[in-house]
Structures are given as C-alpha cells and as structure tokens.
Scaffold this active site. Sequence first.
Site, PDB file in Angstrom:
ATOM      1  N   ASP A  20       0.025 -58.877  46.028  1.00 32.35           N
ATOM      2  CA  ASP A  20      -0.499 -59.991  46.819  1.00 32.35           C
ATOM      3  C   ASP A  20      -1.500 -59.473  47.863  1.00 32.35           C
ATOM      4  OD1 ASP A  20      -0.717 -62.615  47.540  1.00 32.35           O
ATOM      5  OD2 ASP A  20       1.128 -62.687  48.713  1.00 32.35           O
ATOM      6  N   HIS A  37     -10.327 -59.495  44.186  1.00 31.40           N
ATOM      7  CA  HIS A  37      -9.627 -59.401  42.900  1.00 31.40           C
ATOM      8  C   HIS A  37     -10.151 -58.218  42.086  1.00 31.40           C
ATOM      9  CE1 HIS A  37      -7.366 -62.981  43.592  1.00 31.40           C
ATOM     10  NE2 HIS A  37      -8.385 -63.807  43.511  1.00 31.40           N
ATOM     11  N   LEU A 131       4.371 -44.512  30.122  1.00 34.18           N
ATOM     12  CA  LEU A 131       4.742 -45.684  30.926  1.00 34.18           C
ATOM     13  C   LEU A 131       4.513 -46.983  30.153  1.00 34.18           C
ATOM     14  CD1 LEU A 131       5.153 -46.730  34.069  1.00 34.18           C
ATOM     15  CD2 LEU A 131       2.695 -47.156  33.877  1.00 34.18           C
TER      16      LEU A 131
HETATM   17  C1  IPE Z   1       2.099 -64.572  43.726  1.00 34.29           C
HETATM   18  O1  IPE Z   1       1.159 -64.583  44.716  1.00 34.29           O
HETATM   19  C2  IPE Z   1       1.419 -64.545  42.388  1.00 34.29           C
HETATM   20  C3  IPE Z   1       0.750 -63.298  42.034  1.00 34.29           C
HETATM   21  C4  IPE Z   1       0.741 -62.210  42.755  1.00 34.29           C
HETATM   22  C5  IPE Z   1       0.060 -63.307  40.769  1.00 34.29           C
HETATM   23  P1  IPE Z   1       0.622 -65.967  45.360  1.00 34.29           P
HETATM   24  O2  IPE Z   1      -0.346 -65.568  46.386  1.00 34.29           O
HETATM   25  O3  IPE Z   1       0.166 -66.858  44.280  1.00 34.29           O
HETATM   26  O4  IPE Z   1       1.969 -66.553  45.962  1.00 34.29           O
HETATM   27  P2  IPE Z   1       2.191 -67.578  47.177  1.00 34.29           P
HETATM   28  O5  IPE Z   1       1.336 -68.781  46.891  1.00 34.29           O
HETATM   29  O6  IPE Z   1       1.783 -66.876  48.424  1.00 34.29           O
HETATM   30  O7  IPE Z   1       3.661 -67.863  47.149  1.00 34.29           O
HETATM   31  C1  IPE Z   2      -2.984 -61.729  44.687  1.00 30.90           C
HETATM   32  O1  IPE Z   2      -3.855 -61.934  45.730  1.00 30.90           O
HETATM   33  C2  IPE Z   2      -3.619 -61.935  43.332  1.00 30.90           C
HETATM   34  C3  IPE Z   2      -3.296 -63.215  42.691  1.00 30.90           C
HETATM   35  C4  IPE Z   2      -2.418 -64.084  43.092  1.00 30.90           C
HETATM   36  C5  IPE Z   2      -4.032 -63.548  41.486  1.00 30.90           C
HETATM   37  P1  IPE Z   2      -4.122 -63.384  46.352  1.00 30.90           P
HETATM   38  O2  IPE Z   2      -5.293 -63.968  45.631  1.00 30.90           O
HETATM   39  O3  IPE Z   2      -2.905 -64.198  46.351  1.00 30.90           O
HETATM   40  O4  IPE Z   2      -4.545 -62.996  47.824  1.00 30.90           O
HETATM   41  P2  IPE Z   2      -4.156 -63.781  49.148  1.00 30.90           P
HETATM   42  O5  IPE Z   2      -2.650 -63.884  49.164  1.00 30.90           O
HETATM   43  O6  IPE Z   2      -4.820 -65.110  49.090  1.00 30.90           O
HETATM   44  O7  IPE Z   2      -4.665 -62.918  50.255  1.00 30.90           O
HETATM   45 MG    MG Z   3      -1.405 -64.564  47.677  1.00 30.26          MG
END
Ligand code: IPE
Ligand code: IPE
Ligand code: MG
Length: 242
Positions: A20, A37, A131
């Site tokens: 995240d 990303h 892995l």
């Molecule tokens: C969880 O992260 C999903 C992934 C890492 C793919 P999100 O950013 O989508 O989760 P929430 O919305 O903070 O719970």
């Molecule tokens: C995690 O990073 C990747 C995915 C959920 C695809 P986020 O896109 O959720 O990044 P934040 O949480 O908005 O910073």
């Molecule tokens: Mg996120």
Amino acid sequence: MFLKKPKTITIPKHLAIILDGNGRWAQARGLSRTQGHQVGIENIRKVALLCQSMGVKALSVYAFSTENWNRPKNEVEYLMTLPSEFEKKFSSDFEKYDIKVMFSGRKSKLTKENLEILDRITSLSKDRQGLILNICFDYGSYTEITEAVQTIATDVKNGIIEPQDITQEMITNHLYTKDLPPLDLLIRTSGELRLSNFLLWQAAYAEFYFTKVHWPAFGKTELLKAFESYTSRNRRFGAIKG
Ligand code: IPE
Ligand code: IPE
Ligand code: MG
C-alpha cells in the site's frame, strides 16, 4: 577481538504483503499516482528477488483488489496494464532466478488479453523450483471464499459429497492458495491497520507486521525489521508454549 554473534532470524515460509501507499508516495514527491504505481511494480521485482535470496518459499503480493475497480477510470485503466508490465519487466530476471509465478484472483472481469498474459506467465514458469511469487490480481477474500463455497455446493448437489463431508481442509483446498504453505507473516505498508479483504481465511494464525513506510520505499532494511519482529513472536496456535 570479540566477534559479534550473528543473530539467527526465522524466515517465514509464506510471506504476504499488502503493498500500500504508491499514491501517497508519489503525491509527496509531486508525481502522479501512475508514477507511484510504476515504482511500486519495480519494487515487487526487487522484493521478490530479496525474498528468494533470504529463503522465503512463497511470497503473495496484493496488486489489485476486487474493490480497486471503484477507483477513477484512468487509474483502473493503468492498473489493468499490470499483467503486461509484469511480463515485460519480470520475465528475464525470474527465469534467471528460477522464480515460479502464479496468479490468484477472479477471472470473470479481466479481459481476454490479460487472461492470456497471466496464463502465459504461469505456464512458462510452472516447473521452476525457486520462490513462488503469487500475484493477487482482482483478488478479494469474499470472492475467493464465495467461489469455493459454490464449487463445494455443486459437488453436494451432484451427490459427489454429503454436507457433513465438508471440512476445514476441504475449504482450504478450494482456495486460490491451495498449493502454498500456510501463511506465516503478513506485512502491510503505508500505515493502514486493516486487511482490506486480503487472505482472510489464510491469515487466521498469521503474524502481522505494519510499517508506515510506503511500498515504493520498502526495501531490505524494512524486510529485515519485519523478519526480526517475526522471529520474536511466540506462535501458540491456541496451545500453551514457553
Ligand atoms: C489494498 O489497498 C489493495 C491493494 C494493495 C491492492 P487499498 O489502498 O485498496 O485499501 P484501502 O482502500 O486503503 O482499504
Ligand atoms: C497500493 O497503493 C497499490 C494498489 C492498491 C493498486 P495505493 O494506490 O493504494 O496508494 P495509496 O494508498 O492511495 O497511497
Ligand atoms: Mg491504498
């Protein structure tokens, strides 16, 4: 001269990461979420190689959730290019290091092109011995468990099994992760303290490690900290141990 005794670290067999914070990492640097990303994808490659070198057997990463479809159209469109990015960016290194790639997730919403890419990556690497990298893409535990229940219910309906034959093991064996070792450690980056529909069944007895570091900045130092913390845990599984 005294040599410092090296600390022994317990390495989890199956590690899962909720990667995240790509967006916040990018925004803090005046970059677009897409750029976040992009760095995040590259970091999956790096952390997978690190895990392989440290002796982790299976690494599950949460790359796109069943709820991430609710993001703005342009972000979803970018995230749907992840399979082809994985193929372009990971293939040669993963072949070199004998890494086996598998995907966990719902198949019904993905395009034919993406399903073909995922199939190609999986079948090319299926006999590798290193892995296992389990990329969770359009993954959600609710869907995973619902699909398992539907398959088992169909077997009951067709008279293959009786309701009382349904066991914990049977449910485990109908999940996407059926061929992986039990989950030992689950890491979430970026400071959120929740599972966001990731590996709910598998995490029943996993250890948790949360760090404020955003995923694109997560590297060897943080991974070692997580493993040190994991080493210090007393996993009792409901029993009584010293
Ligand atoms: C969880 O992260 C999903 C992934 C890492 C793919 P999100 O950013 O989508 O989760 P929430 O919305 O903070 O719970
Ligand atoms: C995690 O990073 C990747 C995915 C959920 C695809 P986020 O896109 O959720 O990044 P934040 O949480 O908005 O910073
Ligand atoms: Mg996120």
